[in-house]
Design a protein around this motif. Structure first.
Motif, PDB file in Angstrom:
ATOM      1  N   ILE A  19      -4.563   2.163   5.990  1.00  0.00           N
ATOM      2  CA  ILE A  19      -3.888   1.314   5.004  1.00  0.00           C
ATOM      3  C   ILE A  19      -3.489  -0.047   5.581  1.00  0.00           C
ATOM      4  N   ASN A  20      -3.003  -0.044   6.813  1.00  0.00           N
ATOM      5  CA  ASN A  20      -2.400  -1.256   7.400  1.00  0.00           C
ATOM      6  C   ASN A  20      -3.087  -1.530   8.739  1.00  0.00           C
ATOM      7  N   ASP A 181      -5.508   1.081  -5.178  1.00  0.00           N
ATOM      8  CA  ASP A 181      -4.956   0.605  -6.452  1.00  0.00           C
ATOM      9  C   ASP A 181      -3.447   0.391  -6.301  1.00  0.00           C
ATOM     10  N   ILE A 182      -2.857  -0.184  -7.356  1.00  0.00           N
ATOM     11  CA  ILE A 182      -1.432  -0.556  -7.288  1.00  0.00           C
ATOM     12  C   ILE A 182      -0.535   0.677  -7.145  1.00  0.00           C
ATOM     13  N   GLN A 188       2.676   3.673  -0.842  1.00  0.00           N
ATOM     14  CA  GLN A 188       2.661   3.366   0.598  1.00  0.00           C
ATOM     15  C   GLN A 188       3.822   2.445   0.974  1.00  0.00           C
ATOM     16  N   LEU A 189       4.033   1.403   0.141  1.00  0.00           N
ATOM     17  CA  LEU A 189       5.125   0.460   0.453  1.00  0.00           C
ATOM     18  C   LEU A 189       6.469   1.175   0.458  1.00  0.00           C
ATOM     19  N   SER A 190       6.730   1.951  -0.602  1.00  0.00           N
ATOM     20  CA  SER A 190       8.056   2.573  -0.703  1.00  0.00           C
ATOM     21  C   SER A 190       8.267   3.576   0.429  1.00  0.00           C
ATOM     22  N   ASN A 215      -1.303  -9.952  -6.717  1.00  0.00           N
ATOM     23  CA  ASN A 215      -2.570 -10.271  -7.386  1.00  0.00           C
ATOM     24  C   ASN A 215      -3.534  -9.093  -7.368  1.00  0.00           C
ATOM     25  N   ASP A 216      -3.460  -8.301  -6.322  1.00  0.00           N
ATOM     26  CA  ASP A 216      -4.327  -7.125  -6.226  1.00  0.00           C
ATOM     27  C   ASP A 216      -3.577  -6.070  -5.410  1.00  0.00           C
ATOM     28  N   ALA A 217      -4.258  -4.987  -5.035  1.00  0.00           N
ATOM     29  CA  ALA A 217      -3.563  -3.869  -4.385  1.00  0.00           C
ATOM     30  C   ALA A 217      -3.396  -4.101  -2.886  1.00  0.00           C
ATOM     31  N   SER A 218      -2.972  -5.325  -2.542  1.00  0.00           N
ATOM     32  CA  SER A 218      -2.760  -5.613  -1.120  1.00  0.00           C
ATOM     33  C   SER A 218      -1.515  -6.485  -0.952  1.00  0.00           C
TER      34      SER A 218
END
Ligand SMILES: C[S@@+](CC[C@H](N)C(=O)[O-])C[C@H]1O[C@@H](n2cnc3c(N)ncnc32)[C@H](O)[C@@H]1O
Length: 235
Positions: A19-20, A181-182, A188-190, A215-218
């Motif tokens: 992911i990162n 996707d969002i 992942q962020l949370s 703007n997108d899933a990043s």
């Protein structure tokens, strides 16, 4: 011994592996900023997967400690120990460098205790890797506050917070969190950046809100690597 988090070794493996892209960038930056090896060891606190250690300092003796169980170190000069940092006595060998990469948020419930334990290690240098606040970060924190969600995001220390150390150098990098996707980005962020397990309804609401912010899933993740040097006692 229990971790202050829902973090698991598998989650970390997925986040750092798929992911990162930060660990590659952190390792490159560490190779630029790490002081040369002295007579002592490098102590990697909350070493996680050990991949940063393998990429950035395979050529120096290191003790990799983590509260979670990870496979043995892949480098012959590196030793692994599964232990809570607060239970770690000062190693017999002197510490040239103590690395703390994205770990302070798991240790900072009692700042006084953390500062005392860090200083008791008497490391010649400390390297802190932490995320830098962005506008999106501040908006996310506000969103959590409005929903009453308690998170455990990393704090960014603009100045050296340790009295016997001074800031000697600082380098920046920007990693990228990229998801399919969002909804996955929100998850992942949370969980990984804010260290919070959102209830399904909150996660859906966070994802819907986040869709209006990106703007997108990043998401770009600016970070700072700070090198702190120990002051002479009478300095
Ligand atoms: C976000 S990960 C960072 C891993 C690695 N330093 C990196 O940057 O890839 C945080 C790590 O700190 C470890 N950790 C959390 N609390 C800890 C504690 N009390 N003592 C030692 N390690 C701890 C976690 O198990 C996890 O591996």
């Amino acid at each position: 011994m229990s971790i202050k988090s829902n973090l698991t070794a598998n989650r970390l493996l997925q986040f750092k592996g798929e992911i990162n892209n930060e660990n590659q960038l952190i390792s490159e930056a560490l190779r630029r900023i790490l002081p040369p090896a002295g007579a002592g060891i490098l102590l990697d606190v909350g070493a996680g997967l050990g991949d940063i250690a393998a990429r950035a300092f395979a050529d120096r003796e290191a003790l990799l400690i983590d509260i979670l169980d990870f496979p043995d170190a892949e480098c012959s000069l590196h030793t692994r120990q599964t232990i809570d940092f607060f239970d770690l006595p000062r190693p017999e060998r002197p510490i040239d460098v103590m690395l703390m990469s994205h770990v302070v948020q798991y240790l900072d419930d009692d700042i006084g205790r953390l500062v005392d334990h860090v200083q008791s290690m008497s490391a010649e240098a400390i390297v802190l890797v932490s995320n830098k606040p962005t506008k999106l970060h501040l908006k996310i924190v506000e969103w959590f506050a409005r929903r009453g969600v308690v998170h455990n995001a990393e704090q960014f220390f603009a100045r050296c917070p340790l009295s016997s150390y001074r800031l000697a150098d600082r380098v920046g990098l920007t990693s990228r969190i990229q998801c399919a996707d969002i909804e996955e980005l929100a998850r992942q962020l949370s969980s990984m950046i804010y260290d919070v397990e959102l209830e399904p309804a909150d996660l859906r609401a966070f994802s819907d809100w986040l869709a209006g912010q990106v703007n997108d899933a990043s998401v770009d993740l600016p970070q700072t690597i700070s090198l702190l040097r120990r002051e002479a006692p009478d300095a």
